[in-house]
Design an enzyme around this catalytic site. Structure first.
Site, PDB file in Angstrom:
ATOM      1  N   LYS A  63      15.078  58.424 -35.347  1.00 50.53           N
ATOM      2  CA  LYS A  63      15.222  57.706 -36.617  1.00 50.53           C
ATOM      3  C   LYS A  63      16.066  58.561 -37.534  1.00 50.53           C
ATOM      4  O   LYS A  63      16.086  59.792 -37.411  1.00 50.53           O
ATOM      5  CB  LYS A  63      13.840  57.483 -37.259  1.00 50.53           C
ATOM      6  CG  LYS A  63      13.816  56.407 -38.303  1.00 50.53           C
ATOM      7  CD  LYS A  63      13.602  55.039 -37.674  1.00 50.53           C
ATOM      8  CE  LYS A  63      13.486  53.952 -38.701  1.00 50.53           C
ATOM      9  NZ  LYS A  63      12.954  52.718 -38.102  1.00 50.53           N
TER      10      LYS A  63
ATOM     11  N   LYS B 226      16.515  56.339 -29.703  1.00 48.26           N
ATOM     12  CA  LYS B 226      16.891  55.035 -30.270  1.00 48.26           C
ATOM     13  C   LYS B 226      16.100  54.795 -31.541  1.00 48.26           C
ATOM     14  O   LYS B 226      14.882  54.992 -31.572  1.00 48.26           O
ATOM     15  CB  LYS B 226      16.561  53.920 -29.254  1.00 48.26           C
ATOM     16  CG  LYS B 226      17.012  52.544 -29.712  1.00 48.26           C
ATOM     17  CD  LYS B 226      18.426  52.252 -29.315  1.00 48.26           C
ATOM     18  CE  LYS B 226      18.994  51.003 -29.958  1.00 48.26           C
ATOM     19  NZ  LYS B 226      19.455  51.211 -31.354  1.00 48.26           N
TER      20      LYS B 226
HETATM   21  N1  NAI Z   1      15.545  45.928 -39.653  1.00 51.51           N
HETATM   22  C1  NAI Z   1      14.876  45.994 -38.509  1.00 51.51           C
HETATM   23  O1  NAI Z   1      15.348  45.520 -37.463  1.00 51.51           O
HETATM   24  C2  NAI Z   1      13.527  46.619 -38.446  1.00 51.51           C
HETATM   25  C3  NAI Z   1      12.849  46.983 -39.590  1.00 51.51           C
HETATM   26  N2  NAI Z   1      11.563  47.450 -39.488  1.00 51.51           N
HETATM   27  C4  NAI Z   1      10.811  47.831 -40.666  1.00 51.51           C
HETATM   28  O2  NAI Z   1      10.647  46.700 -41.523  1.00 51.51           O
HETATM   29  C5  NAI Z   1      10.586  47.130 -42.886  1.00 51.51           C
HETATM   30  C6  NAI Z   1      11.651  46.393 -43.697  1.00 51.51           C
HETATM   31  O3  NAI Z   1      12.927  46.685 -43.127  1.00 51.51           O
HETATM   32  P1  NAI Z   1      14.207  45.756 -43.404  1.00 51.51           P
HETATM   33  O4  NAI Z   1      13.783  44.372 -43.634  1.00 51.51           O
HETATM   34  O5  NAI Z   1      15.165  46.059 -42.335  1.00 51.51           O
HETATM   35  O6  NAI Z   1      14.765  46.393 -44.737  1.00 51.51           O
HETATM   36  P2  NAI Z   1      15.585  45.700 -45.905  1.00 51.51           P
HETATM   37  O7  NAI Z   1      16.275  46.795 -46.610  1.00 51.51           O
HETATM   38  O8  NAI Z   1      16.386  44.568 -45.387  1.00 51.51           O
HETATM   39  O9  NAI Z   1      14.435  45.103 -46.840  1.00 51.51           O
HETATM   40  C7  NAI Z   1      13.474  45.918 -47.420  1.00 51.51           C
HETATM   41  C8  NAI Z   1      12.689  45.105 -48.423  1.00 51.51           C
HETATM   42  O10 NAI Z   1      11.630  45.908 -48.941  1.00 51.51           O
HETATM   43  C9  NAI Z   1      11.622  45.796 -50.360  1.00 51.51           C
HETATM   44  N3  NAI Z   1      11.026  46.962 -50.987  1.00 51.51           N
HETATM   45  C10 NAI Z   1      11.528  48.212 -51.050  1.00 51.51           C
HETATM   46  N4  NAI Z   1      10.703  49.002 -51.759  1.00 51.51           N
HETATM   47  C11 NAI Z   1       9.657  48.241 -52.121  1.00 51.51           C
HETATM   48  C12 NAI Z   1       8.484  48.486 -52.874  1.00 51.51           C
HETATM   49  N5  NAI Z   1       8.221  49.673 -53.384  1.00 51.51           N
HETATM   50  N6  NAI Z   1       7.614  47.460 -53.055  1.00 51.51           N
HETATM   51  C13 NAI Z   1       7.873  46.221 -52.565  1.00 51.51           C
HETATM   52  N7  NAI Z   1       8.976  45.947 -51.849  1.00 51.51           N
HETATM   53  C14 NAI Z   1       9.854  46.931 -51.641  1.00 51.51           C
HETATM   54  C15 NAI Z   1      13.088  45.612 -50.712  1.00 51.51           C
HETATM   55  O11 NAI Z   1      13.244  45.109 -52.018  1.00 51.51           O
HETATM   56  C16 NAI Z   1      13.519  44.652 -49.618  1.00 51.51           C
HETATM   57  O12 NAI Z   1      13.156  43.337 -49.961  1.00 51.51           O
HETATM   58  C17 NAI Z   1      10.716  48.651 -42.844  1.00 51.51           C
HETATM   59  O13 NAI Z   1       9.450  49.236 -42.777  1.00 51.51           O
HETATM   60  C18 NAI Z   1      11.470  48.882 -41.533  1.00 51.51           C
HETATM   61  O14 NAI Z   1      11.292  50.176 -41.025  1.00 51.51           O
HETATM   62  C19 NAI Z   1      10.917  47.547 -38.292  1.00 51.51           C
HETATM   63  C20 NAI Z   1      11.542  47.203 -37.131  1.00 51.51           C
HETATM   64  C21 NAI Z   1      12.931  46.795 -37.109  1.00 51.51           C
HETATM   65  O1  AKG Z   2      16.985  48.412 -33.306  1.00 51.36           O
HETATM   66  C1  AKG Z   2      16.766  49.604 -33.268  1.00 51.36           C
HETATM   67  O2  AKG Z   2      17.256  50.363 -32.473  1.00 51.36           O
HETATM   68  C2  AKG Z   2      15.861  50.257 -34.273  1.00 51.36           C
HETATM   69  C3  AKG Z   2      14.806  49.429 -34.885  1.00 51.36           C
HETATM   70  C4  AKG Z   2      13.957  50.285 -35.755  1.00 51.36           C
HETATM   71  O3  AKG Z   2      14.421  51.165 -36.440  1.00 51.36           O
HETATM   72  C5  AKG Z   2      12.518  50.085 -35.742  1.00 51.36           C
HETATM   73  O4  AKG Z   2      12.009  49.401 -34.856  1.00 51.36           O
HETATM   74  O5  AKG Z   2      11.834  50.634 -36.623  1.00 51.36           O
END
Ligand code: NAI
Ligand code: AKG
Length: 441
Positions: free
Chosen positions: A127, A91
């Protein structure tokens, strides 16, 4: 289709040729392995289990062609790493980013194994990612890239095999395209409706209420536990948030309902400061329309260096890994770093934060709300049920509180960091399952 696949299955089938990946500057997988080693020492993990967990079970690399809007054909490189499926199907999310590499995806897949085990979910860790900048392709191109990638992944994924979800650069819409592609290819062979092949889908096609905000919501539940322990008032607290996508924006928004204000934000285009506090609803809407904070009115432009020096109560890293190195850790002027992102602190950065008395809520605990609600979505798909938002939030709150308290207790007993304690709780669960199976009679 003109796809090339390299599939390696540890201990059997084919061994891939030596990696052709360019050496990555920040060796994220090594960093994650370092934490595994530390936690293994703390709990006396049997050596054979550490050996099994030291590499993913499968590393899938796919080069797939896509027709671009101008008629040209471009080759994309995609990855799906399946780290461990002892506790259940692999997952984890799918990342679209120009920096995606096999090393990153391996690290993130391993972290999913620990995260799911820590949350006591019947799921393993995986992943995926495709190396390109989603901001530089059209919506139609994005759809074709997604469909080609999931077509190429074929039966390597499935509702009881490996279940992708959104991550950086992907969203519910991408999951709808992914599910549709799977249902029309692999799924159609079995004449089955297989909504549970991906999670984080739009609610209209089998997604759950509460998944979009789940990672931010889970992070806030965790921060509330921390605040209660420290007798810290979230009402009136100030935040700085790096990354204003899914995780950053929902965290800022949900904390604003508790009276905390976001005074600085940053993303891949730059950083903004507003001592009066941003309106997270307006900023989130703006980012949804414009794909970044660039051009948002109402904040002063500041440099990345200035951002990390701002005095605030809480720093929410919600962008990418390795953002808090030595310089950032020395500069940060906060009480808490609550890791929305995966791997935002380097080990050197973390050491400095700890020495400076700054608390850290580690990623595998703090951002586990996303995968936890993904699990709820998968269960609803299996049972053909629809849960209310209240039901989802209530379950998530209890799950985050339980995990938080378990990690705090192990950190106290073993006198280790919260991160090592979180790994230790996860490893104990994995070790118990391996132990019962007697896999090497
Ligand atoms: N979407 C989810 O449910 C989950 C996400 N994460 C983690 O959270 C983090 C963000 O994920 P999301 O919000 O889903 O992605 P997203 O794509 O929605 O947002 C990513 C953000 O990071 C910014 N960003 C990218 N490169 C950057 C840089 N060099 N410097 C500053 N900002 C930068 C982007 O402009 C954007 O605002 C990642 O590390 C991801 O693995 C962790 C658990 C679950
Ligand atoms: O919702 C999921 O299965 C994945 C979430 C995820 O990629 C993360 O926790 O980094």
């Amino acid at each position: 289709m003109d796809n090339q696949q390299t599939v390696s299955t540890a201990g059997s089938v084919s061994v891939p040729p030596a990696s052709v990946e360019k050496h990555h500057k920040y060796e994220f997988f090594k960093v994650v392995q370092g934490y595994l080693d530390e936690a293994a020492r703390v709990i006396d993990l049997p050596e054979y289990i550490k050996t099994i967990l030291s590499q993913p079970k499968n590393e899938i690399i796919i080069n797939f062609p896509v027709k671009m809007d101008d008629g040209s054909i471009r080759l994309f490189k995609g990855y799906r790493v399946q780290h461990n499926n002892l506790l259940g199907p692999y997952k984890g999310g799918i990342r679209y980013h120009e920096g995606v590499s096999l090393d990153d995806v391996k690290a993130l897949a391993a972290m999913m194994t620990w995260k799911c085990a820590l949350m006591n979910l019947p799921l393993g860790g995986g992943k995926g990612g495709v190396k390109f900048d989603p901001n530089k392709v059209s919506r139609d191109e994005l759809q074709r890239i997604t469909r080609r990638f999931f077509h190429a992944l074929g039966s390597n994924i499935g509702p009881d095999t490996d279940i992708p979800a959104p991550d950086v650069g992907t969203d519910a819409k991408a999951m709808a395209w992914a599910m549709d592609t799977y249902m029309n290819t692999v799924g159609s062979l079995f004449r089955q409706s297989v909504k549970g092949v991906v999670t984080g889908k739009p609610v209209a096609c089998g997604g759950t209420l509460g998944r979009e905000k789940a990672t931010g919501q889970g992070l806030v539940y965790c921060i509330q536990e921390w605040a209660e322990e420290r007798d810290f008032q979230l009402g009136g607290a100030t935040l700085i948030v790096q990354g204003f996508g899914n995780v950053g924006s929902f965290t800022s928004l949900i904390l604003s309902r508790l009276g905390a204000s976001t005074i600085a934000v940053g993303d891949h285009t730059g950083y903004l400061y507003n001592p009066e506090g941003f309106n997270p609803h307006k900023l989130q809407d703006y980012v949804k329309k414009n794909r970044s904070i660039a051009g948002y009115p109402g904040g002063k432009h500041i440099s990345r260096e200035e951002f990390f020096k701002i005095k605030a109560d809480i720093f929410i890293p919600a962008a990418l890994e390795n953002q808090v190195g030595i310089d950032e850790a020395k500069a940060l002027n906060v009480k808490l770093v609550a890791e929305g992102a995966n791997g935002p602190c380097s080990p050197e950065g973390e050491r400095i934060l700890i020495d400076r008395g700054i608390d850290i809520l580690p990623d595998v605990l703090a951002n586990a709300g996303g995968v936890t609600v993904s699990y709820y979505e998968w269960v609803q798909n299996k049972r053909s049920e629809h849960w209310t938002l209240e039901e989802v939030d209530e379950r998530l709150e209890k799950a985050m509180q339980r995990a938080y308290r378990e990690v705090v207790e192990v950190a106290r007993q073993k006198k280790c960091s919260m991160r090592v304690a979180a790994y230790a709780v996860a490893l104990q669960r994995i070790a118990a399952a391996y132990g019962e199976r007697d896999i090497f009679p």
